[in-house]
Design a protein around this motif. Structure first.
Motif, PDB file in Angstrom:
ATOM      1  N   VAL A 253     -12.219 -30.486 -33.544  1.00  0.00           N
ATOM      2  CA  VAL A 253     -11.346 -30.690 -32.385  1.00  0.00           C
ATOM      3  C   VAL A 253     -11.016 -29.351 -31.719  1.00  0.00           C
ATOM      4  CG1 VAL A 253      -9.022 -31.410 -31.674  1.00  0.00           C
ATOM      5  CG2 VAL A 253     -10.363 -32.859 -33.217  1.00  0.00           C
ATOM      6  N   TYR A 254     -10.686 -28.353 -32.533  1.00  0.00           N
ATOM      7  CA  TYR A 254     -10.290 -27.062 -31.965  1.00  0.00           C
ATOM      8  C   TYR A 254     -11.428 -26.443 -31.151  1.00  0.00           C
ATOM      9  CZ  TYR A 254      -9.105 -22.152 -31.509  1.00  0.00           C
ATOM     10  OH  TYR A 254      -8.874 -20.914 -30.980  1.00  0.00           O
ATOM     11  N   PHE A 255     -12.621 -26.390 -31.730  1.00  0.00           N
ATOM     12  CA  PHE A 255     -13.726 -25.734 -31.035  1.00  0.00           C
ATOM     13  C   PHE A 255     -14.276 -26.573 -29.883  1.00  0.00           C
ATOM     14  CE2 PHE A 255     -13.863 -23.314 -35.055  1.00  0.00           C
ATOM     15  CZ  PHE A 255     -13.795 -22.038 -34.514  1.00  0.00           C
ATOM     16  N   LEU A 430      -4.898 -34.779 -27.176  1.00  0.00           N
ATOM     17  CA  LEU A 430      -4.462 -33.384 -27.275  1.00  0.00           C
ATOM     18  C   LEU A 430      -4.608 -32.655 -25.945  1.00  0.00           C
ATOM     19  CD1 LEU A 430      -5.710 -32.268 -30.801  1.00  0.00           C
ATOM     20  CD2 LEU A 430      -3.474 -33.108 -30.105  1.00  0.00           C
ATOM     21  N   GLU A 431      -5.618 -33.014 -25.166  1.00  0.00           N
ATOM     22  CA  GLU A 431      -5.754 -32.390 -23.838  1.00  0.00           C
ATOM     23  C   GLU A 431      -4.570 -32.741 -22.952  1.00  0.00           C
ATOM     24  OE1 GLU A 431      -6.751 -29.927 -21.238  1.00  0.00           O
ATOM     25  OE2 GLU A 431      -8.287 -30.162 -22.799  1.00  0.00           O
ATOM     26  N   ALA A 432      -4.007 -33.934 -23.129  1.00  0.00           N
ATOM     27  CA  ALA A 432      -2.817 -34.314 -22.365  1.00  0.00           C
ATOM     28  C   ALA A 432      -1.653 -33.370 -22.672  1.00  0.00           C
ATOM     29  CB  ALA A 432      -2.423 -35.761 -22.687  1.00  0.00           C
ATOM     30  N   ILE A 433      -1.474 -33.038 -23.956  1.00  0.00           N
ATOM     31  CA  ILE A 433      -0.408 -32.102 -24.338  1.00  0.00           C
ATOM     32  C   ILE A 433      -0.711 -30.706 -23.816  1.00  0.00           C
ATOM     33  CG2 ILE A 433       0.854 -31.086 -26.273  1.00  0.00           C
ATOM     34  CD1 ILE A 433       0.131 -33.528 -27.946  1.00  0.00           C
ATOM     35  N   ILE A 434      -1.944 -30.260 -24.016  1.00  0.00           N
ATOM     36  CA  ILE A 434      -2.330 -28.902 -23.618  1.00  0.00           C
ATOM     37  C   ILE A 434      -2.130 -28.708 -22.111  1.00  0.00           C
ATOM     38  CG2 ILE A 434      -4.270 -27.295 -23.438  1.00  0.00           C
ATOM     39  CD1 ILE A 434      -5.391 -28.738 -25.997  1.00  0.00           C
ATOM     40  N   VAL A 453      -3.905 -23.662 -28.225  1.00  0.00           N
ATOM     41  CA  VAL A 453      -4.626 -24.788 -28.832  1.00  0.00           C
ATOM     42  C   VAL A 453      -4.647 -24.648 -30.351  1.00  0.00           C
ATOM     43  CG1 VAL A 453      -6.860 -25.963 -28.991  1.00  0.00           C
ATOM     44  CG2 VAL A 453      -6.029 -25.171 -26.774  1.00  0.00           C
ATOM     45  N   LEU A 454      -4.831 -23.428 -30.838  1.00  0.00           N
ATOM     46  CA  LEU A 454      -4.809 -23.207 -32.280  1.00  0.00           C
ATOM     47  C   LEU A 454      -3.450 -23.579 -32.866  1.00  0.00           C
ATOM     48  CD1 LEU A 454      -6.123 -22.109 -34.863  1.00  0.00           C
ATOM     49  CD2 LEU A 454      -5.307 -19.830 -34.218  1.00  0.00           C
ATOM     50  N   GLY A 455      -2.366 -23.154 -32.210  1.00  0.00           N
ATOM     51  CA  GLY A 455      -1.032 -23.504 -32.689  1.00  0.00           C
ATOM     52  C   GLY A 455      -0.798 -24.994 -32.674  1.00  0.00           C
ATOM     53  N   LEU A 456      -1.268 -25.680 -31.625  1.00  0.00           N
ATOM     54  CA  LEU A 456      -1.102 -27.135 -31.539  1.00  0.00           C
ATOM     55  C   LEU A 456      -1.863 -27.845 -32.646  1.00  0.00           C
ATOM     56  CD1 LEU A 456      -0.103 -29.642 -29.989  1.00  0.00           C
ATOM     57  CD2 LEU A 456      -2.161 -29.475 -28.572  1.00  0.00           C
TER      58      LEU A 456
END
Length: 615
Positions: A253-255, A430-434, A453-456
């Motif tokens: 997910v992160y990458f 997660l893109e919605a949050i970012i 993104v790493l912190g999330l």
């Protein structure tokens, strides 16, 4: 003055909150961001108090640094990948046969036309026009409802806490599938009990209420180890195998998200298309199995009397809402990276049709297998189809696969499909949050996306640890019911009300006209103003009046856990009234002074939005 972007943002906020207006207010038609800089001649609105002559508007020169989709298909596949998730495979087939089989398609289609698709179209249009996330968009729509954006982010966090654990379960199965004999085929394993009953390839096998299939014991006693937990009061320790699976999931997910839509738009070419290839293969294989026709008949045989039951229409409304996914902020985020003149109307129709047809096709994939199992057990299909939710995917379907020729191959591709279906939805959530948080705090996060993104991802991983325990399945069920449930429907209801009634259907229609070149039809306007909000209110009231008892396997949730569930639900929704009170208390002036005239807001926002987008 040295930073025009900040100046425009400041003036937008000022006019939204304080009713700032201009001496000679021009109302501009917004053009694509590719429009040349310079003076623009525009027409004002046809109201008596406005100057309708062409007015030259100076454009502030600035660089638009917002990411954009590399290709149109990147966006479409991202939306389809988000909307088509694990729920299409497990929730729709179960709800369909439970609520009248083929007859259920009538309320499903009605709710989709008058409720789901209009809300889907509305969110795509809002995100594309305002080009910002779920928090900061309310500065342009109705600032007092900004708490909706924060509520959406909290709900998306709760979803990430349990949804990725389900993907981790699928990854565990995927790893276990690399064996010549699948480990859930027989009862000869260390985790099996005396109740384990294997009826495949055997005659005269007695099946009773205490019997457990090898697949069920593999899921409950080896994957979850739920027998080591006493319930929510004692969930036990963390399963390190599942924690490793979850770590791998979040690494992917992160990458996929760390560089923005440039990377995630490429990943979805695999994760959004592969499930359709696998579904087609499984459909062909299922149709060739003995007894498959029994499952199809059971799936589609209409029970017309069900149409007169209120619960059937409630289930249809809830299914289409959760399937299409308006209200989660994902559609706002994804569409905000589109070109200004992109045809979001066509996108809404196409992606909604793909989503609904996928759900329908998934029913055939599932019920051909259930018919095959009923044939082997020599029982009715309804006796096999009692499992619902994740159990349908982790017990019933693997059990059918384990007893087919080429079981290893079909198990591998099935769980690959589940992983990719889940990843797409995680990307969107997660893109919605970012997008929401980065657009709200650009001065801190604009050049620190990778770190944010790493912190999330770390927060989501830590928040998921309770779902990795022996009793983690109980936590997953609790979060699914209360962390999302009525909260997201209430958020969607308030969003529809805020846009249609406070922002105004006329202004919203003008926004669409400036993007597409034509106004939305009367049907869409009526749906946005009345039918869609009523559709959501109907679901909320029905779910509150008749709450279903919460149970997983043989465990009935105690009363205190239900109270905890309501607290979890309130913890997201509460940000809406909290922000309203904050806004009213801290904004200078009386309530009458705080509320600017609609004309002042219209003048200011149209003028500055035009300057902003044409630059």
């Amino acid at each position: 003055l040295h930073n025009p972007l900040k100046l425009v943002s400041f003036l937008k906020l000022t006019c939204s909150d304080g009713g700032l207006s201009f001496d000679s207010p021009p109302a501009m038609t917004r053009q694509d961001s590719a429009a040349p800089a310079g003076s623009l001649s525009v027409q004002g609105p046809s109201n008596p108090g406005y100057n309708t002559n062409p007015v030259p508007v100076p454009v502030i020169t600035q660089t638009d640094t917002r990411d954009k989709w590399s290709k149109k298909m990147d966006f479409l596949l991202s939306v389809i990948g988000f909307a088509v998730d694990l729920g299409n495979v497990w929730r729709f087939p179960y709800i369909c046969y439970q609520n009248g089989g083929g007859a259920f398609l009538i309320p499903y289609i009605v709710m989709a036309i008058f409720g789901g698709v209009p809300l889907f179209y509305m969110e795509l249009a809002l995100g594309q026009f305002h080009r910002t996330g779920a928090i900061s968009i309310w500065k342009h729509i109705c600032p007092i409802f900004k708490g909706i954006g924060y509520a959406i982010c909290v709900i998306s966090l709760y979803v990430s806490f349990y949804y990725n654990t389900i993907i981790a379960w699928a990854l565990f199965y995927f790893y276990s599938s690399f064996a010549s004999v699948l480990p859930w085929t027989n009862c000869d394993n260390a985790w099996n009990t005396e109740n384990c009953t294997n009826y495949f390839l055997k005659d005269n096998v007695t099946w009773n209420n205490y019997s457990r299939s090898p697949a069920e014991e593999f899921y409950t006693r080896n994957v979850l180890e739920i027998h080591k937990s006493d319930g929510l009061s004692n969930v036990g320790g963390v399963r390190w195998q599942l924690m490793l699976c979850l770590f791998l999931i979040f690494t992917i997910v992160y990458f996929s998200l760390w560089k923005g839509v440039k990377t995630s738009g490429k990943v979805v070419w695999v994760t959004a298309t592969l499930p359709y290839v696998v579904l087609f293969i499984l459909l062909i294989r299922g149709a060739t199995l003995p007894g498959a026709w029994k499952g199809v008949v059971f799936y589609l045989q209409p029970k017309w009397e069900k149409l007169f039951e209120t619960s059937v229409w409630v289930d249809a409304a809830a299914q289409i809402f959760f399937s299409l996914g308006p209200g989660f902020g994902v559609l706002l985020a994804l569409s905000s990276y589109n070109p200004f003149t992109n045809n979001c109307y066509r996108d809404a129709i196409v992606t909604s049709l793909v989503n609904c047809l996928t759900s329908f096709m998934s029913g055939f994939v599932i019920f051909t297998m259930l018919g095959y199992m009923a044939e082997k057990r020599n029982v009715n299909v309804e006796d096999v189809a009692r499992d619902k939710g994740p159990s349908l995917l982790f017990i019933t379907y693997p059990e059918a696969i384990a007893n087919m020729t080429g079981s290893t191959f079909f198990a591998i591709i099935f769980f690959v499909m589940m992983i990719t279906l889940g990843l797409d939805s995680t990307f969107g959530g997660l893109e919605a949050i970012i997008t929401a948080v980065m657009d709200e705090y650009p001065e801190y996060l604009a050049h620190r996306r990778e770190l944010f993104v790493l912190g999330l991802v770390v927060v989501c991983f830590l928040g998921s640890l309770s779902t990795l325990t022996n009793g983690g399945a109980y936590v997953v069920k609790l979060l699914e019911e209360f962390g999302v449930g009525s909260s997201i429907i209430a958020v969607g209801f308030l969003e529809a009300i805020a846009v249609s009634w406070f922002y105004g259907i006329t202004r919203f229609s003008n926004d669409i006209k400036s993007m597409l070149g034509y106004y939305p039809g009367l049907f869409w306007k009526v749906c946005w103003v009345a039918i869609s909000p009523a559709f959501l209110a109907y679901i909320i009231v029905s779910s509150l009046l008749k709450p279903a008892p919460l149970q997983l396997f043989d465990y009935k949730y105690p009363d205190w856990s239900i109270t905890v569930g309501y607290i979890i639900g309130a913890s997201s929704f509460m940000w809406i009234p909290i922000y309203m009170v904050y806004k009213l208390v801290w904004t200078p002036g009386s309530l009458k002074q705080v509320r600017p005239s609609n004309a002042a807001i219209l003048n200011c926002q149209i003028h500055l939005n035009s300057v902003f987008h044409n630059s």
